[in-house]
Design a protein around this motif. Structure first.
Motif, PDB file in Angstrom:
ATOM      1  N   THR A  35      49.961  32.257  39.220  1.00  0.00           N
ATOM      2  CA  THR A  35      49.662  30.819  39.201  1.00  0.00           C
ATOM      3  C   THR A  35      48.274  30.518  39.774  1.00  0.00           C
ATOM      4  OG1 THR A  35      50.827  30.601  41.305  1.00  0.00           O
ATOM      5  CG2 THR A  35      52.073  30.094  39.299  1.00  0.00           C
ATOM      6  N   TRP A  36      47.739  31.432  40.616  1.00  0.00           N
ATOM      7  CA  TRP A  36      46.413  31.202  41.180  1.00  0.00           C
ATOM      8  C   TRP A  36      45.307  31.448  40.165  1.00  0.00           C
ATOM      9  CZ3 TRP A  36      43.224  35.311  40.752  1.00  0.00           C
ATOM     10  CH2 TRP A  36      43.785  36.593  40.757  1.00  0.00           C
ATOM     11  N   LEU A  37      45.634  32.112  39.052  1.00  0.00           N
ATOM     12  CA  LEU A  37      44.620  32.408  38.038  1.00  0.00           C
ATOM     13  C   LEU A  37      44.376  31.158  37.199  1.00  0.00           C
ATOM     14  CD1 LEU A  37      42.792  34.550  36.723  1.00  0.00           C
ATOM     15  CD2 LEU A  37      44.697  35.137  35.210  1.00  0.00           C
ATOM     16  N   GLN A  38      43.310  30.436  37.530  1.00  0.00           N
ATOM     17  CA  GLN A  38      42.981  29.178  36.867  1.00  0.00           C
ATOM     18  C   GLN A  38      41.517  29.221  36.430  1.00  0.00           C
ATOM     19  OE1 GLN A  38      45.230  26.270  36.875  1.00  0.00           O
ATOM     20  NE2 GLN A  38      46.841  27.475  37.826  1.00  0.00           N
ATOM     21  N   GLY A  39      41.295  29.198  35.141  1.00  0.00           N
ATOM     22  CA  GLY A  39      39.923  29.239  34.647  1.00  0.00           C
ATOM     23  C   GLY A  39      39.870  29.770  33.226  1.00  0.00           C
ATOM     24  N   THR A  40      38.651  30.020  32.755  1.00  0.00           N
ATOM     25  CA  THR A  40      38.441  30.440  31.365  1.00  0.00           C
ATOM     26  C   THR A  40      37.627  31.722  31.293  1.00  0.00           C
ATOM     27  OG1 THR A  40      38.523  28.158  30.554  1.00  0.00           O
ATOM     28  CG2 THR A  40      37.457  29.773  29.131  1.00  0.00           C
ATOM     29  N   LEU A  41      38.154  32.682  30.555  1.00  0.00           N
ATOM     30  CA  LEU A  41      37.429  33.908  30.255  1.00  0.00           C
ATOM     31  C   LEU A  41      36.723  33.714  28.913  1.00  0.00           C
ATOM     32  CD1 LEU A  41      36.829  36.968  30.777  1.00  0.00           C
ATOM     33  CD2 LEU A  41      38.896  37.458  29.435  1.00  0.00           C
ATOM     34  N   LEU A  42      35.391  33.786  28.928  1.00  0.00           N
ATOM     35  CA  LEU A  42      34.602  33.720  27.696  1.00  0.00           C
ATOM     36  C   LEU A  42      34.216  35.134  27.282  1.00  0.00           C
ATOM     37  CD1 LEU A  42      32.079  30.780  28.356  1.00  0.00           C
ATOM     38  CD2 LEU A  42      34.251  30.701  27.121  1.00  0.00           C
ATOM     39  N   ARG A  43      34.328  35.417  25.986  1.00  0.00           N
ATOM     40  CA  ARG A  43      33.922  36.719  25.444  1.00  0.00           C
ATOM     41  C   ARG A  43      33.019  36.487  24.240  1.00  0.00           C
ATOM     42  NH1 ARG A  43      34.094  40.469  28.779  1.00  0.00           N
ATOM     43  NH2 ARG A  43      33.999  41.955  27.050  1.00  0.00           N
ATOM     44  N   ASN A  44      32.044  37.361  24.081  1.00  0.00           N
ATOM     45  CA  ASN A  44      31.055  37.214  23.018  1.00  0.00           C
ATOM     46  C   ASN A  44      30.848  38.558  22.329  1.00  0.00           C
ATOM     47  OD1 ASN A  44      29.037  36.199  21.392  1.00  0.00           O
ATOM     48  ND2 ASN A  44      27.649  35.640  23.053  1.00  0.00           N
ATOM     49  N   GLY A  45      30.588  38.513  21.037  1.00  0.00           N
ATOM     50  CA  GLY A  45      30.325  39.746  20.304  1.00  0.00           C
ATOM     51  C   GLY A  45      30.070  39.470  18.838  1.00  0.00           C
ATOM     52  N   PRO A  46      29.638  40.486  18.091  1.00  0.00           N
ATOM     53  CA  PRO A  46      29.363  40.302  16.669  1.00  0.00           C
ATOM     54  C   PRO A  46      30.651  40.087  15.876  1.00  0.00           C
ATOM     55  CG  PRO A  46      29.021  42.593  17.306  1.00  0.00           C
ATOM     56  CD  PRO A  46      29.339  41.854  18.553  1.00  0.00           C
TER      57      PRO A  46
END
Length: 527
Positions: A35-46
Motif C-alpha cells: 500500500t505504500w507503493l504510490q506513484g508512476t513508473l514511466l518506461r521508454n523504448g523503440p
C-alpha cells in the motif's frame, strides 16, 4: 543504450510494430501490491520499426513508445502512447521513413525532384538530428521530457503521456549531443553532460546544472536558468568521445573519455556515401581511456591525471568518496561490438549470446586517489583502501595508470537505491546476461553473491528499485520490472520483487503486449 541479449529458448519479433493504448487500463493483480507503493513508473523504448515500405536497420532507431504504470492503493493502471515527435509526424505523414536515425539513413523517395534531393543532401551535411526520444525520461525542474542523445527533447505529460512541446538544448547552451542519464541531487537540481561540436572552432564536453524551479520561476522552463559547471576540451578536435552516462558524488563529477569516437568529418559525407551515421563511430583499441575528475563546486578538473586501458562504457553504476579517494563503478566492454548486435538483422538470428562475436559486460570498480603526492615514487600504487584491489600506479609523467577490480561479469542496466546515489552502496539491481538471457538480478558488491529471478518464456526489462518510506536498510523496498510474457495465452506483466529477499511480492497483468524497452524512471505520488 544497451540491452541484454536474446534467450535461446524464446522467439520474439524485435521488428514488430507496437500498438498504443492511451486510455488507462486497470491491471489484474496477483499477490498484494504494498500500500505504500504510490506513484508512476514511466518506461521508454523503440516501438515502430517500419513505416509504409521502409524499415529501420537498427533496434535503437525505432520510433518511441512510452508506457506508464501507476500504483495507487494496491492497484495498478497501465497506458501507452507513441511519442508525437516531429520525426513521428514527418514519417507518418509521408508514409515512409524520411528522418535519419543513427543506424538508418533515410533517403528521399526516388520520385522526388532534384531540388528536394539537394535540400535533403544539405540537411545531412550539417546534420539536424532526430527528436525521436526513445531512450529515457529526464526531469528538469517540474517538467518531464522524453529523450535520446541528440539536442532535441520532447516535453510530455507524465499522466496522459501526451507530447506537449519540442525543446532544443541549443537555445539554452551549446550542446549538439547530450546524455540521457542525468543525475539529481536532494534539492531537485539536475546535472548532465553534452558535447559541443566545433563551437567557436573547438569541440568540447560541457557539464551543466539545471536548477530546481523556485516559486518565483514557476511557469519558466527550468533550462532557461541552466548553469555551465565546466567545459572539458576534446582530446581529438573533430572526433569527440561517445558516452551514455557519467558518475557523480557529493563533491565530484566523473567523466570517462573513451577511445570510442564519433568522426564528425565522416558524418558530413555519410549521406553522400550512402552509409549510416553509426558507421562513423570508431573504436580505437590502441588508445587509452582518459578519466576526468571535476570538482562540482569550483568547476575545475583536479590536477591529477588518470587513465586506463581501452574500453567502452555505457552505464555508470554509482560513485562515492572514501578517505581521499573517488571510487566509481561502471559496466565495461572490451570493444564496441554490442552496438552491432542490435541491428535488427542480427536480432532476428535468435542465437545464443556469442562471447567470440560480442563483448560481454564486466562490472568494474575504479579507485582514484584525489591528490598525487609529489614524493610518491614512480611505480607506487596510491590506492590505500582495504576493500578493493583497484590500483592507481604513478607513472613517469606523474599520471596515474588505473587498473579496475572486476566485481562480476554479465550484469547490465545497473540500478541502485537512488537515495544513496553518490554514497557507498552495497546492492546493485540489473539484467544478467547468462546462458539464457535477461534474468533480473540483485548483486551484493561486498559478498560478490548474486540472486536472480527468472521464469520460463519471460523476458524482463531494466529493474528499478523503489525504497520503502523510512526503510530500515539500503535494500528495504521493492524492485519493479516489466516482463514480456511469451507463454501461450498469457499476458505480459509488471513484476514486483521484495528488495531484500528478491522473492516475488506481486505481479500486475496488463492484458496487452509490452515491447522491450530501454530506460525509465519512477515518479513518487505528489512529485
Amino acid at each position: 543504450m544497451l540491452h541484454t541479449v536474446l534467450s535461446a529458448n524464446m522467439s520474439q519479433d524485435f521488428a514488430k510494430n507496437a500498438t498504443e493504448r492511451p486510455e488507462p487500463f486497470k491491471a489484474e493483480v496477483k499477490g498484494n501490491i504494498p500500500t505504500w507503493l504510490q506513484g508512476t513508473l514511466l518506461r521508454n523504448g523503440p516501438g515502430i520499426f517500419s513505416v509504409g515500405e521502409t524499415s529501420y536497420n537498427h533496434w535503437f532507431d525505432g520510433m518511441a513508445i512510452m508506457n506508464s504504470f501507476t500504483f495507487k492503493d494496491g492497484e495498478m493502471t497501465h497506458r501507452s502512447r507513441f511519442l508525437r515527435s516531429d520525426t513521428y509526424k514527418a514519417n507518418m505523414g509521408a508514409n515512409r521513413i524520411v528522418v535519419s536515425e543513427m543506424g538508418t539513413m533515410a533517403f528521399p523517395d526516388p520520385s522526388k525532384n532534384f531540388i528536394f534531393k539537394a535540400i535533403t543532401f544539405l540537411n545531412h551535411t550539417v546534420p539536424d538530428f532526430t527528436d525521436n526520444g526513445a531512450s529515457n525520461f529526464i526531469k528538469y525542474g517540474n517538467d518531464y521530457y522524453a529523450t535520446s542523445e541528440t539536442n532535441y527533447i520532447n516535453k510530455i505529460d507524465p499522466v496522459t503521456l501526451e507530447t506537449q512541446e519540442k525543446v532544443d538544448y541549443l537555445k539554452y547552451l551549446p550542446v549538439n549531443l547530450a546524455s540521457c542519464h542525468p543525475h539529481y541531487d536532494k534539492e531537485g537540481n539536475a546535472y548532465n553532460i553534452g558535447t559541443s561540436i566545433a563551437a567557436k572552432g573547438k569541440t568540447k564536453y560541457t557539464l551543466f546544472k539545471v536548477p530546481a524551479v523556485s516559486d518565483k520561476d514557476k511557469g519558466i522552463p527550468a533550462l532557461k536558468n541552466v548553469q555551465v559547471i565546466c567545459s572539458v576540451p576534446c582530446r581529438s578536435l573533430l572526433m569527440p568521445s561517445y558516452y551514455h552516462s557519467f558518475g557523480m558524488t557529493d563533491n565530484y563529477m566523473i567523466f570517462v573519455e573513451l577511445p570510442f569516437k564519433l568522426d564528425i568529418l565522416k558524418m558530413t559525407t555519410a549521406y553522400m556515401r550512402g552509409v549510416s551515421w553509426a558507421s562513423c563511430l570508431k573504436f580505437c583499441p590502441e588508445e587509452n581511456t582518459l578519466i576526468h575528475l571535476i570538482d562540482r563546486k569550483s568547476g575545475k578538473e583536479v590536477e591529477t591525471k588518470y587513465y586506463t586501458g581501452a574500453m567502452v562504457i555505457y552505464h555508470h553504476v554509482n560513485a562515492f568518496e572514501d578517505d581521499g579517494h573517488v571510487i566509481f563503478d561502471v559496466i565495461a566492454y572490451r570493444d564496441n561490438s554490442l552496438y552491432d548486435m542490435f541491428y535488427l538483422s542480427n536480432l532476428q538470428e535468435k542465437s545464443e549470446f556469442d562471447d567470440k562475436r560480442y563483448s560481454k559486460p564486466t562490472y568494474k570498480r575504479f579507485a582514484l586517489p584525489i591528490h598525487c603526492d609529489k614524493g610518491v615514487a614512480v611505480g607506487d600504487n596510491l590506492v590505500k583502501l582495504k576493500y578493493t584491489t583497484a590500483s592507481a600506479v604513478k607513472e613517469k609523467e606523474g599520471k596515474l595508470m588505473c587498473q579496475a577490480e572486476v566485481l562480476c561479469e554479465g550484469l547490465e542496466l545497473p540500478q541502485i537505491n537512488y537515495d544513496i546515489n553518490g554514497k557507498r552502496h552495497q546492492f546493485v539491481y540489473g539484467s544478467y546476461v547468462g546462458e539464457s538471457a535477461e534474468v533480473v538480478a540483485k548483486f551484493d558488491t561486498e559478498s560478490k553473491k548474486m540472486v536472480c529471478w527468472s521464469e520460463d518464456k519471460c523476458r524482463s526489462s531494466e529493474p528499478v528499485f523503489i525504497p520503502r518510506p523510512n526503510g530500515e536498510s539500503e535494500d528495504d523496498g521493492v524492485v519493479l520490472t516489466s516482463v514480456i510474457n511469451a507463454a501461450p495465452g498469457q499476458s505480459s506483466f509488471i513484476l514486483i520483487l521484495d528488495g531484500r529477499t528478491f522473492k516475488e511480492v506481486a505481479r500486475a497483468y496488463v492484458n496487452t503486449e509490452l515491447n522491450k524497452d530501454m530506460h525509465g524512471l519512477f515518479i513518487p505520488h505528489g512529485k
